[in-house]
Design a protein around this motif. Sequence first.
Motif, PDB file in Angstrom:
ATOM      1  N   LEU A  47       0.801  -1.311  -0.008  1.00 14.46           N
ATOM      2  CA  LEU A  47       0.029  -0.044  -0.110  1.00 14.46           C
ATOM      3  C   LEU A  47       0.841   1.370  -0.171  1.00 14.46           C
ATOM      4  O   LEU A  47       1.319   1.951   1.249  1.00 14.46           O
ATOM      5  CB  LEU A  47      -1.025   0.128   1.090  1.00 14.46           C
ATOM      6  N   PRO A  48       1.375   1.648  -1.102  1.00 12.10           N
ATOM      7  CA  PRO A  48       2.402   2.754  -1.196  1.00 12.10           C
ATOM      8  C   PRO A  48       1.763   4.129  -0.720  1.00 12.10           C
ATOM      9  O   PRO A  48       0.559   4.147  -0.693  1.00 12.10           O
ATOM     10  CB  PRO A  48       2.469   3.032  -2.751  1.00 12.10           C
ATOM     11  N   GLY A  49       2.396   4.804  -0.222  1.00 12.73           N
ATOM     12  CA  GLY A  49       2.147   6.387   0.549  1.00 12.73           C
ATOM     13  C   GLY A  49       1.604   6.156   1.839  1.00 12.73           C
ATOM     14  O   GLY A  49       0.922   7.030   2.535  1.00 12.73           O
ATOM     15  N   ILE A  50       1.595   5.084   2.819  1.00  7.95           N
ATOM     16  CA  ILE A  50       1.284   4.963   4.041  1.00  7.95           C
ATOM     17  C   ILE A  50       2.521   4.719   4.931  1.00  7.95           C
ATOM     18  O   ILE A  50       3.457   4.108   4.410  1.00  7.95           O
ATOM     19  CB  ILE A  50       0.206   4.068   4.392  1.00  7.95           C
ATOM     20  N   GLU A  51       2.449   5.163   6.121  1.00  6.02           N
ATOM     21  CA  GLU A  51       3.564   4.867   7.077  1.00  6.02           C
ATOM     22  C   GLU A  51       3.863   3.362   7.385  1.00  6.02           C
ATOM     23  O   GLU A  51       5.143   2.983   7.271  1.00  6.02           O
ATOM     24  CB  GLU A  51       3.424   5.640   8.493  1.00  6.02           C
ATOM     25  N   SER A  52       2.838   2.565   7.677  1.00  6.81           N
ATOM     26  CA  SER A  52       3.181   1.207   7.836  1.00  6.81           C
ATOM     27  C   SER A  52       3.910   0.583   6.531  1.00  6.81           C
ATOM     28  O   SER A  52       4.824  -0.230   6.669  1.00  6.81           O
ATOM     29  CB  SER A  52       1.887   0.551   8.098  1.00  6.81           C
ATOM     30  N   GLN A  53       3.535   0.980   5.316  1.00  2.21           N
ATOM     31  CA  GLN A  53       4.462   0.308   4.284  1.00  2.21           C
ATOM     32  C   GLN A  53       5.782   0.989   4.322  1.00  2.21           C
ATOM     33  O   GLN A  53       6.633   0.111   3.799  1.00  2.21           O
ATOM     34  CB  GLN A  53       3.565   0.766   2.899  1.00  2.21           C
ATOM     35  N   GLU A  54       5.777   2.198   4.431  1.00  2.00           N
ATOM     36  CA  GLU A  54       7.343   2.669   4.506  1.00  2.00           C
ATOM     37  C   GLU A  54       8.099   2.085   5.624  1.00  2.00           C
ATOM     38  O   GLU A  54       9.329   1.722   5.490  1.00  2.00           O
ATOM     39  CB  GLU A  54       7.155   4.168   4.812  1.00  2.00           C
ATOM     40  N   ALA A  55       7.465   1.690   6.833  1.00  2.00           N
ATOM     41  CA  ALA A  55       8.144   0.954   7.729  1.00  2.00           C
ATOM     42  C   ALA A  55       8.602  -0.699   7.278  1.00  2.00           C
ATOM     43  O   ALA A  55       9.808  -0.830   7.535  1.00  2.00           O
ATOM     44  CB  ALA A  55       7.507   0.635   9.077  1.00  2.00           C
ATOM     45  N   LYS A 541       9.438   4.759  12.659  1.00  3.12           N
ATOM     46  CA  LYS A 541       8.181   4.785  12.017  1.00  3.12           C
ATOM     47  C   LYS A 541       7.504   3.405  12.633  1.00  3.12           C
ATOM     48  O   LYS A 541       8.071   2.434  12.939  1.00  3.12           O
ATOM     49  CB  LYS A 541       8.261   4.338  10.373  1.00  3.12           C
ATOM     50  N   ILE A 542       6.168   3.745  12.854  1.00  9.61           N
ATOM     51  CA  ILE A 542       5.457   2.308  13.770  1.00  9.61           C
ATOM     52  C   ILE A 542       4.534   1.798  12.718  1.00  9.61           C
ATOM     53  O   ILE A 542       3.872   2.324  11.796  1.00  9.61           O
ATOM     54  CB  ILE A 542       4.598   3.430  14.653  1.00  9.61           C
ATOM     55  N   THR A 543       4.664   0.595  12.872  1.00  7.80           N
ATOM     56  CA  THR A 543       3.825  -0.321  11.916  1.00  7.80           C
ATOM     57  C   THR A 543       3.205  -1.520  12.937  1.00  7.80           C
ATOM     58  O   THR A 543       3.322  -1.412  14.203  1.00  7.80           O
ATOM     59  CB  THR A 543       4.538  -0.945  10.743  1.00  7.80           C
ATOM     60  N   GLY A 544       2.713  -2.600  12.477  1.00  6.38           N
ATOM     61  CA  GLY A 544       2.019  -3.396  13.280  1.00  6.38           C
ATOM     62  C   GLY A 544       0.725  -3.614  12.832  1.00  6.38           C
ATOM     63  O   GLY A 544       0.097  -2.726  12.084  1.00  6.38           O
ATOM     64  N   THR A 545      -0.281  -4.482  13.256  1.00  7.63           N
ATOM     65  CA  THR A 545      -1.339  -4.594  12.897  1.00  7.63           C
ATOM     66  C   THR A 545      -2.419  -3.486  12.991  1.00  7.63           C
ATOM     67  O   THR A 545      -3.122  -3.023  12.186  1.00  7.63           O
ATOM     68  CB  THR A 545      -2.177  -5.936  13.757  1.00  7.63           C
ATOM     69  N   THR A 546      -2.378  -3.038  14.331  1.00 10.65           N
ATOM     70  CA  THR A 546      -3.410  -1.849  14.484  1.00 10.65           C
ATOM     71  C   THR A 546      -2.744  -0.715  13.811  1.00 10.65           C
ATOM     72  O   THR A 546      -3.472   0.183  13.095  1.00 10.65           O
ATOM     73  CB  THR A 546      -3.290  -1.375  16.015  1.00 10.65           C
ATOM     74  N   ALA A 547      -1.570  -0.211  13.639  1.00 13.31           N
ATOM     75  CA  ALA A 547      -1.040   0.730  12.732  1.00 13.31           C
ATOM     76  C   ALA A 547      -1.458   0.708  11.387  1.00 13.31           C
ATOM     77  O   ALA A 547      -1.619   1.618  10.577  1.00 13.31           O
ATOM     78  CB  ALA A 547       0.628   0.923  13.090  1.00 13.31           C
ATOM     79  N   LEU A 548      -1.083  -0.563  10.854  1.00 16.92           N
ATOM     80  CA  LEU A 548      -1.676  -0.830   9.476  1.00 16.92           C
ATOM     81  C   LEU A 548      -3.080  -0.528   9.070  1.00 16.92           C
ATOM     82  O   LEU A 548      -3.355   0.003   8.027  1.00 16.92           O
ATOM     83  CB  LEU A 548      -1.115  -2.320   9.280  1.00 16.92           C
ATOM     84  N   ASN A 549      -3.760  -1.166  10.112  1.00 16.59           N
ATOM     85  CA  ASN A 549      -5.323  -0.934   9.915  1.00 16.59           C
ATOM     86  C   ASN A 549      -5.624   0.621   9.894  1.00 16.59           C
ATOM     87  O   ASN A 549      -6.350   1.108   9.164  1.00 16.59           O
ATOM     88  CB  ASN A 549      -6.145  -1.455  11.341  1.00 16.59           C
ATOM     89  N   ILE A 550      -4.945   1.338  10.834  1.00  9.96           N
ATOM     90  CA  ILE A 550      -5.150   3.162  10.765  1.00  9.96           C
ATOM     91  C   ILE A 550      -4.849   3.738   9.466  1.00  9.96           C
ATOM     92  O   ILE A 550      -5.493   4.374   8.991  1.00  9.96           O
ATOM     93  CB  ILE A 550      -4.581   3.715  11.896  1.00  9.96           C
ATOM     94  N   VAL A 552      -4.460   2.121   6.669  1.00  7.74           N
ATOM     95  CA  VAL A 552      -5.147   1.557   5.366  1.00  7.74           C
ATOM     96  C   VAL A 552      -6.613   2.608   5.308  1.00  7.74           C
ATOM     97  O   VAL A 552      -6.951   2.930   4.382  1.00  7.74           O
ATOM     98  CB  VAL A 552      -5.499   0.276   5.596  1.00  7.74           C
ATOM     99  N   ALA A 553      -6.934   2.448   6.623  1.00  6.48           N
ATOM    100  CA  ALA A 553      -8.404   3.271   6.771  1.00  6.48           C
ATOM    101  C   ALA A 553      -8.265   4.719   6.130  1.00  6.48           C
ATOM    102  O   ALA A 553      -9.202   5.296   5.690  1.00  6.48           O
ATOM    103  CB  ALA A 553      -8.847   3.152   8.152  1.00  6.48           C
ATOM    104  N   ARG A 554      -7.267   5.341   6.866  1.00  9.32           N
ATOM    105  CA  ARG A 554      -7.116   6.900   6.272  1.00  9.32           C
ATOM    106  C   ARG A 554      -6.883   6.648   4.924  1.00  9.32           C
ATOM    107  O   ARG A 554      -7.363   7.826   4.087  1.00  9.32           O
ATOM    108  CB  ARG A 554      -6.034   7.355   6.936  1.00  9.32           C
ATOM    109  N   LYS A 555      -6.309   5.801   4.302  1.00 11.68           N
ATOM    110  CA  LYS A 555      -6.145   6.055   2.561  1.00 11.68           C
ATOM    111  C   LYS A 555      -7.255   5.762   2.036  1.00 11.68           C
ATOM    112  O   LYS A 555      -7.678   6.333   1.222  1.00 11.68           O
ATOM    113  CB  LYS A 555      -5.071   4.853   2.143  1.00 11.68           C
ATOM    114  N   MET A 556      -8.043   4.917   2.539  1.00 12.19           N
ATOM    115  CA  MET A 556      -9.442   4.614   2.032  1.00 12.19           C
ATOM    116  C   MET A 556     -10.105   5.874   2.034  1.00 12.19           C
ATOM    117  O   MET A 556     -10.859   6.183   1.087  1.00 12.19           O
ATOM    118  CB  MET A 556      -9.945   3.274   2.576  1.00 12.19           C
ATOM    119  N   GLN A 557     -10.330   6.671   3.150  1.00 11.39           N
ATOM    120  CA  GLN A 557     -11.080   7.591   3.512  1.00 11.39           C
ATOM    121  C   GLN A 557     -10.793   8.708   2.471  1.00 11.39           C
ATOM    122  O   GLN A 557     -11.421   9.626   2.172  1.00 11.39           O
ATOM    123  CB  GLN A 557     -11.205   8.088   4.914  1.00 11.39           C
TER     124      GLN A 557
END
Length: 775
Positions: A47-55, A541-550, A552-557
């Motif tokens: 998912l390019p453009g999100i912090e979790s993916q950058e991590a 950078k912070i990633t993990g299950t919850t961070a990834l969900n946040i 992704v949700a922001r990207k979708m919104q």
Amino acid sequence: MATFLHRIGHWAFRRRLTVLLTWVAVLAAVFLGAAGAAEAPDDTASLPGIESQEAFDLIDDRFPGADAEGAEARVVFVAEDGGRVTSAAHRAAIDTLVASVADGPQVAEATGPFEAKAVSEDASTAYATVTYKVAPDELTDASKDEVTRAVERARDAGLTVEVGGSALETEPAQGLGEVLGIAVAAVVLLITFGSLAAAGLPLLTAVLGVGISLCGITALGSALGFSSTVGELAMMLGLAVGIDYSLFVVSRYREERAGGQQPQEAAAVAVGTAGSAVVFAGLTVVIALLGLSVVGVPMLTKMGVGSAGAILVGVLISLTAVPALLAFWPDAVLSRRGRKGARGARTRSRWSRWSRLSRGNRRNRWTGRSRAAEADAQATGATGAAGKTPWGVRWARFVVRRPVPVLILTVVGLGALAMPALDLRMGMPGAEAKSTSTTERRAYDALAEGFGPGFNGPLTVVVDVERAADPQAAVTAVADELAATEGIVSVFPPRFNKAEDAAILSAIPSTAPAGEQTQDLIHTLRGERSAVEAATGAEYKITGTTALNIDVARKMQDALVPYLAVVVGIAFLLLMLVFRSVLVPLKAALGYLLSVLASLGAIVLVFQQGHGASLFGVEETGPIMSTMPIFLVGIIFGLAMDYEVFLVSRIREAHIHGEDPRQSVVSGFRHSAPVVGAAALIMMAVFGGFMTGGETMVKMVGFGLASAVFFDAFVVRMAFVPAVLALLGKAAWWLPRLADRLLPRVDVEGEALTRRTRGTGDAPGTTEERASVGV
């Protein structure tokens, strides 16, 4: 458009063997291509453009050989009957398992609970971590079998052993899916048409289209990166719209035959009129699917492209294969009464080709349908075979007489159903949403009980100390800051890479991964990051299950509004072109939004709030899948426009042929309401079939699509649309003069065909038809 498609219908009818052999050849070609194609790529969560993916990208860059998204197995041990995992017998069994797994193929590292201090305070629970060098889908059966055998040996020693993680993820139970959809579709078609052939033809052509689409996706999978998920969505949509598109053409063919048309001309008119609606309905679906590329998620883009291809195949088959099959058995799709009438007409025509087919008004076989015959057909359609008024006509009359109460009830009812959507929480359901019969869910519960609810969702912090003056001190400062944050239970010691310019920290929150408190914690950590980075010179950078969900949700919104603007804008212009109106496309968009919001509210009501969850086999409630809203918006927009085009095109056809606005609504419903209702039931059956599977996310998708089809077809199109058209009257078909001059005329309703038939007294292609049927 209608005239062009009319010629295609004639050609397909005359060249029926050529058309069918061509489609069989296409199926054989793509099947051979699929058989020789390379294996489809794995589903990617990039998912390019999100912090979790950058991590994740940073981990891949600084920790070569340690795939950030590689497979992992977490083996959980629970001592039975209040025992302790640290007892000599249990400890020996655990050490044996870890040693056995560590020597297995593709294993990067296996860490036991005692060396990693992964034992609960009461010593009732412990876990071992096994990491692999490859992604989950690349694990061989030998690697999985090694872990499975080791787990069974540990269980024999008296331990309860469960396995979580991605390495041995249990395949969800397969539901009835397509089988249920096809079975229900067959029943609905049989009831609607009263003919086995009429019921079987749409099913046959839909299966042909799905077969071609799936083989094509498989053949192009390696080149275009189509994964199995692309094929699953294409199959679901291709089956649903393939049946619907053929259904509309066959229905119009039967209507034309009932009005006195001969088989070839009836097929050509069906393709010219219903086929025109199929083309534009298909275009709206394609626009919605291709519009998924606006989101910027590669996986969604590929799903949209693959499914759009399946829709186009379905459109082409309905325009060519359907009339070709009708040419082989022109009377088979008719009702029993219609077949008797057709046989009687042929018998009489042999005695006198130029005699009247019925007393007084019908034209002979060679001059097509007379106006009196058309009036007879309309009378038959209005009253039905048994002299009863069809339900579509009765309902339309009820709505046009009481448009205001119907409109108010529709808007208020759908608005009330949409209210729960205000409480929408997005995420990606994990092991906590699985059935308790799976080992992943039992491992999840055991870890939560032994180590706390946050243990199943650790935060992964990737620290870049390349520019830090003292890398060790910088990482320590970051770890201390994390540990001092309220909501963090513990922080594991850092793991540096070989160059010591990056480190990975694992922080355990005190709350569950899907909890709102955990989401607030991540926002807090990211908000305080700038001060820590300024003080230490490190970046993290912070990633993990919850961070990834946040993320992704922001990207979708963020993508939802641009996506809606592109899709609705293009479709608005397309519908304005079709209906030559401004208010009709606007009404279509508003009705679509009502159905989508109501469906989203129903999803939240069941899958998040748990109301009626047990009825659908949902064992655990939780956040709604992050991609669900935009996925629902895209798919349902295209399908909703199907019903809009099919229904309103018949209403406009009646209007431009001289009927007043309210009567044209009734006439449109007389012809299209039963078919639209049958098409919606078929789609609901196809989508609802996916709810019989074991995966919560699949159930969520099936429920969302099925409920949206119900709201759109049976509430919006059957109540909201006729009520609005009745209130608008002639204003519904208003178009500014400038737009009227600039927009090309596509003639979806077949007005040119009607003028041509009435003006010449001879239906196009009649001479060829006489030759084709051998009389």
